[in-house]
Design a protein around this motif. Structure first.
Motif, PDB file in Angstrom:
ATOM      1  N   GLU A   1      59.546  -6.914  -7.846  1.00  0.00           N
ATOM      2  CA  GLU A   1      58.976  -5.917  -6.941  1.00  0.00           C
ATOM      3  C   GLU A   1      57.857  -6.597  -6.169  1.00  0.00           C
ATOM      4  O   GLU A   1      56.861  -7.033  -6.745  1.00  0.00           O
ATOM      5  CB  GLU A   1      58.450  -4.707  -7.710  1.00  0.00           C
ATOM      6  N   ILE A   2      58.058  -6.709  -4.877  1.00  0.00           N
ATOM      7  CA  ILE A   2      57.118  -7.440  -4.030  1.00  0.00           C
ATOM      8  C   ILE A   2      56.217  -6.437  -3.323  1.00  0.00           C
ATOM      9  O   ILE A   2      56.692  -5.486  -2.704  1.00  0.00           O
ATOM     10  CB  ILE A   2      57.873  -8.293  -2.991  1.00  0.00           C
ATOM     11  N   GLY A   3      54.903  -6.650  -3.419  1.00  0.00           N
ATOM     12  CA  GLY A   3      53.969  -5.691  -2.836  1.00  0.00           C
ATOM     13  C   GLY A   3      52.973  -6.335  -1.904  1.00  0.00           C
ATOM     14  O   GLY A   3      52.591  -7.498  -2.068  1.00  0.00           O
ATOM     15  N   SER A   4      52.574  -5.574  -0.913  1.00  0.00           N
ATOM     16  CA  SER A   4      51.521  -6.015   0.000  1.00  0.00           C
ATOM     17  C   SER A   4      50.491  -4.903   0.130  1.00  0.00           C
ATOM     18  O   SER A   4      50.826  -3.717   0.032  1.00  0.00           O
ATOM     19  CB  SER A   4      52.100  -6.341   1.387  1.00  0.00           C
ATOM     20  N   THR A   5      49.257  -5.275   0.301  1.00  0.00           N
ATOM     21  CA  THR A   5      48.186  -4.312   0.494  1.00  0.00           C
ATOM     22  C   THR A   5      47.331  -4.785   1.661  1.00  0.00           C
ATOM     23  O   THR A   5      47.572  -5.856   2.240  1.00  0.00           O
ATOM     24  CB  THR A   5      47.310  -4.189  -0.769  1.00  0.00           C
ATOM     25  N   ARG A   6      46.335  -3.992   1.964  1.00  0.00           N
ATOM     26  CA  ARG A   6      45.420  -4.390   3.028  1.00  0.00           C
ATOM     27  C   ARG A   6      44.709  -5.677   2.642  1.00  0.00           C
ATOM     28  O   ARG A   6      44.047  -5.748   1.605  1.00  0.00           O
ATOM     29  CB  ARG A   6      44.400  -3.283   3.269  1.00  0.00           C
ATOM     30  N   GLY A   7      44.901  -6.699   3.420  1.00  0.00           N
ATOM     31  CA  GLY A   7      44.248  -7.977   3.169  1.00  0.00           C
ATOM     32  C   GLY A   7      45.034  -8.935   2.316  1.00  0.00           C
ATOM     33  O   GLY A   7      44.587 -10.057   2.071  1.00  0.00           O
ATOM     34  N   ALA A   8      46.210  -8.502   1.820  1.00  0.00           N
ATOM     35  CA  ALA A   8      47.030  -9.399   0.998  1.00  0.00           C
ATOM     36  C   ALA A   8      48.501  -9.077   1.244  1.00  0.00           C
ATOM     37  O   ALA A   8      48.893  -7.910   1.246  1.00  0.00           O
ATOM     38  CB  ALA A   8      46.691  -9.242  -0.480  1.00  0.00           C
ATOM     39  N   THR A   9      49.317 -10.107   1.457  1.00  0.00           N
ATOM     40  CA  THR A   9      50.733  -9.895   1.731  1.00  0.00           C
ATOM     41  C   THR A   9      51.586 -10.812   0.865  1.00  0.00           C
ATOM     42  O   THR A   9      51.138 -11.860   0.407  1.00  0.00           O
ATOM     43  CB  THR A   9      51.063 -10.165   3.219  1.00  0.00           C
ATOM     44  N   ALA A  10      52.824 -10.370   0.654  1.00  0.00           N
ATOM     45  CA  ALA A  10      53.799 -11.173  -0.085  1.00  0.00           C
ATOM     46  C   ALA A  10      55.148 -11.015   0.591  1.00  0.00           C
ATOM     47  O   ALA A  10      55.550  -9.910   0.944  1.00  0.00           O
ATOM     48  CB  ALA A  10      53.875 -10.722  -1.536  1.00  0.00           C
ATOM     49  N   THR A  11      55.850 -12.115   0.763  1.00  0.00           N
ATOM     50  CA  THR A  11      57.150 -12.118   1.422  1.00  0.00           C
ATOM     51  C   THR A  11      58.065 -13.096   0.708  1.00  0.00           C
ATOM     52  O   THR A  11      57.647 -14.201   0.368  1.00  0.00           O
ATOM     53  CB  THR A  11      57.036 -12.540   2.906  1.00  0.00           C
ATOM     54  N   VAL A  12      59.288 -12.671   0.473  1.00  0.00           N
ATOM     55  CA  VAL A  12      60.280 -13.567  -0.107  1.00  0.00           C
ATOM     56  C   VAL A  12      61.009 -14.265   1.024  1.00  0.00           C
ATOM     57  O   VAL A  12      61.507 -13.625   1.952  1.00  0.00           O
ATOM     58  CB  VAL A  12      61.265 -12.791  -0.994  1.00  0.00           C
ATOM     59  N   GLY A  13      61.074 -15.591   0.938  1.00  0.00           N
ATOM     60  CA  GLY A  13      61.683 -16.358   2.018  1.00  0.00           C
ATOM     61  C   GLY A  13      63.113 -15.968   2.287  1.00  0.00           C
ATOM     62  O   GLY A  13      63.554 -15.886   3.440  1.00  0.00           O
ATOM     63  N   ALA A  14      63.897 -15.670   1.244  1.00  0.00           N
ATOM     64  CA  ALA A  14      65.305 -15.336   1.429  1.00  0.00           C
ATOM     65  C   ALA A  14      65.474 -14.075   2.258  1.00  0.00           C
ATOM     66  O   ALA A  14      66.409 -13.953   3.040  1.00  0.00           O
ATOM     67  CB  ALA A  14      65.978 -15.155   0.068  1.00  0.00           C
TER      68      ALA A  14
ATOM     69  N   GLY B   1      40.927 -12.229   0.094  1.00  0.00           N
ATOM     70  CA  GLY B   1      39.951 -12.157  -0.980  1.00  0.00           C
ATOM     71  C   GLY B   1      39.080 -10.920  -0.972  1.00  0.00           C
ATOM     72  O   GLY B   1      38.163 -10.801  -1.785  1.00  0.00           O
ATOM     73  N   ALA B   2      39.365  -9.960  -0.084  1.00  0.00           N
ATOM     74  CA  ALA B   2      38.502  -8.782   0.020  1.00  0.00           C
ATOM     75  C   ALA B   2      38.653  -7.851  -1.170  1.00  0.00           C
ATOM     76  O   ALA B   2      37.691  -7.219  -1.602  1.00  0.00           O
ATOM     77  CB  ALA B   2      38.801  -8.030   1.313  1.00  0.00           C
ATOM     78  N   GLN B   3      39.875  -7.755  -1.716  1.00  0.00           N
ATOM     79  CA  GLN B   3      40.090  -6.850  -2.851  1.00  0.00           C
ATOM     80  C   GLN B   3      41.245  -7.378  -3.693  1.00  0.00           C
ATOM     81  O   GLN B   3      42.119  -8.097  -3.194  1.00  0.00           O
ATOM     82  CB  GLN B   3      40.407  -5.436  -2.357  1.00  0.00           C
ATOM     83  N   PRO B   4      41.273  -7.029  -4.974  1.00  0.00           N
ATOM     84  CA  PRO B   4      42.367  -7.491  -5.822  1.00  0.00           C
ATOM     85  C   PRO B   4      43.670  -6.795  -5.460  1.00  0.00           C
ATOM     86  O   PRO B   4      43.680  -5.678  -4.940  1.00  0.00           O
ATOM     87  CB  PRO B   4      41.904  -7.113  -7.233  1.00  0.00           C
ATOM     88  N   ALA B   5      44.764  -7.472  -5.738  1.00  0.00           N
ATOM     89  CA  ALA B   5      46.083  -6.913  -5.439  1.00  0.00           C
ATOM     90  C   ALA B   5      47.109  -7.532  -6.368  1.00  0.00           C
ATOM     91  O   ALA B   5      46.940  -8.654  -6.851  1.00  0.00           O
ATOM     92  CB  ALA B   5      46.465  -7.181  -3.980  1.00  0.00           C
ATOM     93  N   VAL B   6      48.183  -6.760  -6.636  1.00  0.00           N
ATOM     94  CA  VAL B   6      49.340  -7.280  -7.362  1.00  0.00           C
ATOM     95  C   VAL B   6      50.431  -7.528  -6.332  1.00  0.00           C
ATOM     96  O   VAL B   6      50.868  -6.610  -5.639  1.00  0.00           O
ATOM     97  CB  VAL B   6      49.830  -6.295  -8.439  1.00  0.00           C
ATOM     98  N   LEU B   7      50.870  -8.778  -6.225  1.00  0.00           N
ATOM     99  CA  LEU B   7      51.788  -9.168  -5.162  1.00  0.00           C
ATOM    100  C   LEU B   7      53.234  -9.262  -5.626  1.00  0.00           C
ATOM    101  O   LEU B   7      54.155  -9.182  -4.804  1.00  0.00           O
ATOM    102  CB  LEU B   7      51.348 -10.505  -4.563  1.00  0.00           C
ATOM    103  N   ALA B   8      53.459  -9.470  -6.908  1.00  0.00           N
ATOM    104  CA  ALA B   8      54.823  -9.543  -7.434  1.00  0.00           C
ATOM    105  C   ALA B   8      54.809  -9.071  -8.876  1.00  0.00           C
ATOM    106  O   ALA B   8      53.896  -9.407  -9.637  1.00  0.00           O
ATOM    107  CB  ALA B   8      55.385 -10.957  -7.325  1.00  0.00           C
ATOM    108  N   THR B   9      55.829  -8.294  -9.253  1.00  0.00           N
ATOM    109  CA  THR B   9      55.929  -7.743 -10.611  1.00  0.00           C
ATOM    110  C   THR B   9      57.374  -7.797 -11.065  1.00  0.00           C
ATOM    111  O   THR B   9      58.291  -7.551 -10.275  1.00  0.00           O
ATOM    112  CB  THR B   9      55.444  -6.283 -10.656  1.00  0.00           C
ATOM    113  N   LYS B  10      57.580  -8.081 -12.344  1.00  0.00           N
ATOM    114  CA  LYS B  10      58.933  -8.126 -12.889  1.00  0.00           C
ATOM    115  C   LYS B  10      58.871  -7.917 -14.397  1.00  0.00           C
ATOM    116  O   LYS B  10      57.995  -8.464 -15.069  1.00  0.00           O
ATOM    117  CB  LYS B  10      59.584  -9.478 -12.586  1.00  0.00           C
ATOM    118  N   VAL B  11      59.804  -7.122 -14.926  1.00  0.00           N
ATOM    119  CA  VAL B  11      59.940  -6.953 -16.370  1.00  0.00           C
ATOM    120  C   VAL B  11      60.967  -7.950 -16.881  1.00  0.00           C
ATOM    121  O   VAL B  11      62.043  -8.112 -16.294  1.00  0.00           O
ATOM    122  CB  VAL B  11      60.366  -5.512 -16.726  1.00  0.00           C
TER     123      VAL B  11
END
Length: 411
Positions: free
Chosen positions: A277-290, A305-315
């Motif tokens: 699960e790929i997530g982006s927030t204000r000030g932080a982004t995540a993108t899968v190349g594929a 670096g303005a705020q913490p963020a979770v950019l990728a999650t997996k069980v």
């Protein structure tokens, strides 16, 4: 009392509990209730318009003025003998007044079509009371097609699925892929553990038929199983119906290279917890190349670096033991791992399994990072991997590329 009669009473108990909710939701009866009482009847009796008469009769019925409701509805039927709603109100008012003939009247209204939602709700209850659950399933199907699948219907449909005498009929309806089927499985988000197990069973039975379940139908059930802590069943359902790779003796992180482009083009709510699960927030982004059309399947991230963020999650499912967690990272910033870090925690719970690392990089050069990971013998049936962006100072944008995520047993 026989098993069959107990089942019948169980069906009726569930159905009676939802009937009034269905009636109110489908027709908006509550908004018609007022204190006009006799005035409604007198106003209606002066009209010859069957629709107006039927509406007025419904108002009287909602006010529990059953004699007035029957009188006004009868006038509508006199002018329009095939007016389904009016005939249904006549029957309902008769039953409310203790006249058993009302049941036959509502059944007659049911013969005029499947369009009137309260008629189908009433006839569904009637079928259950007569010990005809198969007929009730047809009525429930009609209800769902007209009014949509409401949460009130979930326990009844689950009860049909749990009974060997009604399951074949229910599967026949579901294999027709009715418009409400996807919404029905989406209700897994509110289902109990027992109901979710039944939904799992229905999906597997449908998989054998001519209309196998779609990813949109399976995903909510997998998600709910994970939320409920039934990781074995969730893993098995995702593996068997969605093609999730089976965990082997090698890398226990499937798709550690972010290469499944079709998965990442889907919105997050169409991915199971076993997908990234790929997530982006204000000030932080995540993108899968594929998914972005690039040649590789790596994960590209940046953060100011303005705020913490979770950019990728997996069980993941990692058995108890000692392992090596590894990843490849490259960044133009030698201190990128002070901004980004991986974590692994137990499910259920939040027990951390990884130590943070701030290993220095050589700007622009790929580095392989390895960390020890130990899964305890109990209380850690599954694990959550996360890539974090940390809040740091100074606040400047840092980017990095992560690839080849692995968890492998130590030799």
């Amino acid at each position: 009392m026989t098993a069959g009669s107990r089942r019948g009473r169980s069906f009726v108990t569930i159905a009676l509990a939802i009937l009034m909710s269905l009636l109110l939701a489908a027709q908006g009866l509550g908004q018609w209730a007022n204190n006009r009482g006799l005035g409604i009847m007198l106003e209606a009796l002066g009209s010859r318009d069957a629709d107006f008469l039927a509406k007025s009769a419904q108002r009287s019925f909602e006010l529990r003025n059953y004699a007035a409701a029957e009188a006004v509805a009868r006038r509508a039927v006199e002018g329009a003998p095939l007016h389904q709603k009016a005939l249904r109100i006549v029957g309902m008012a008769q039953v409310a007044q203790g006249n058993p003939q009302g049941h036959e009247t509502v059944r007659a209204a049911g013969l005029l079509g499947w369009q009137d939602v309260p008629t189908q709700a009433w006839l569904m209850i009637d079928a259950l009371q007569r010990g005809q659950p198969q007929e009730a399933i047809f009525r429930a199907d009609a209800l769902a097609r007209r009014a949509g699948v409401r949460p009130e219907l979930l326990p009844l449909i689950v009860a049909f699925a749990d009974d060997s005498t009604t399951l074949p009929t229910l599967l026949d309806r579901l294999e027709l892929a009715p418009t409400w089927r996807q919404d029905f499985f989406r209700m897994a988000s509110e289902a109990t553990a027992t109901q979710t197990n039944t939904l799992d069973m229905l999906l597997r039975r449908l998989q054998r038929g001519d209309a196998p379940p779609t990813r949109e139908e399976v995903t909510p059930v997998v998600r709910r199983l994970v939320v409920l802590g039934n990781y074995d069943r969730a893993d098995a359902l995702a593996t068997d119906l969605l093609g999730k790779p089976r965990s082997g003796s090698g890398n226990l992180v499937d798709d550690g290279g972010f290469a499944l482009a079709d998965v990442y083009r889907r919105p997050n709510n169409e991915r199971t917890p076993f997908d990234w699960e790929i997530g982006s927030t204000r000030g932080a982004t995540a993108t899968v190349g594929a998914s972005a059309g690039q040649d590789d399947g790596a994960l590209y991230v940046d953060s100011n670096g303005a705020q913490p963020a979770v950019l990728a999650t997996k069980v993941v499912r990692v058995p108890p033991g000692s392992y090596r967690f590894a990843f490849t990272v490259v960044s133009p910033d030698a201190n990128a791992l002070e901004r980004f870090n991986w974590s692994a925690t137990c499910l259920p719970g939040t027990q951390p399994l990884l130590e943070e690392t701030s290993a220095a990089l050589v700007a622009g050069q790929a580095k392989r990072v390895e960390l020890p990971l130990t899964v305890p013998a109990s209380g850690c049936e599954a694990q959550t991997l996360r890539l974090h962006a940390k809040s740091t100072s100074p606040r400047e944008t840092v980017g990095a590329r992560f690839d080849d995520i692995e968890i492998r047993p130590l030799p």
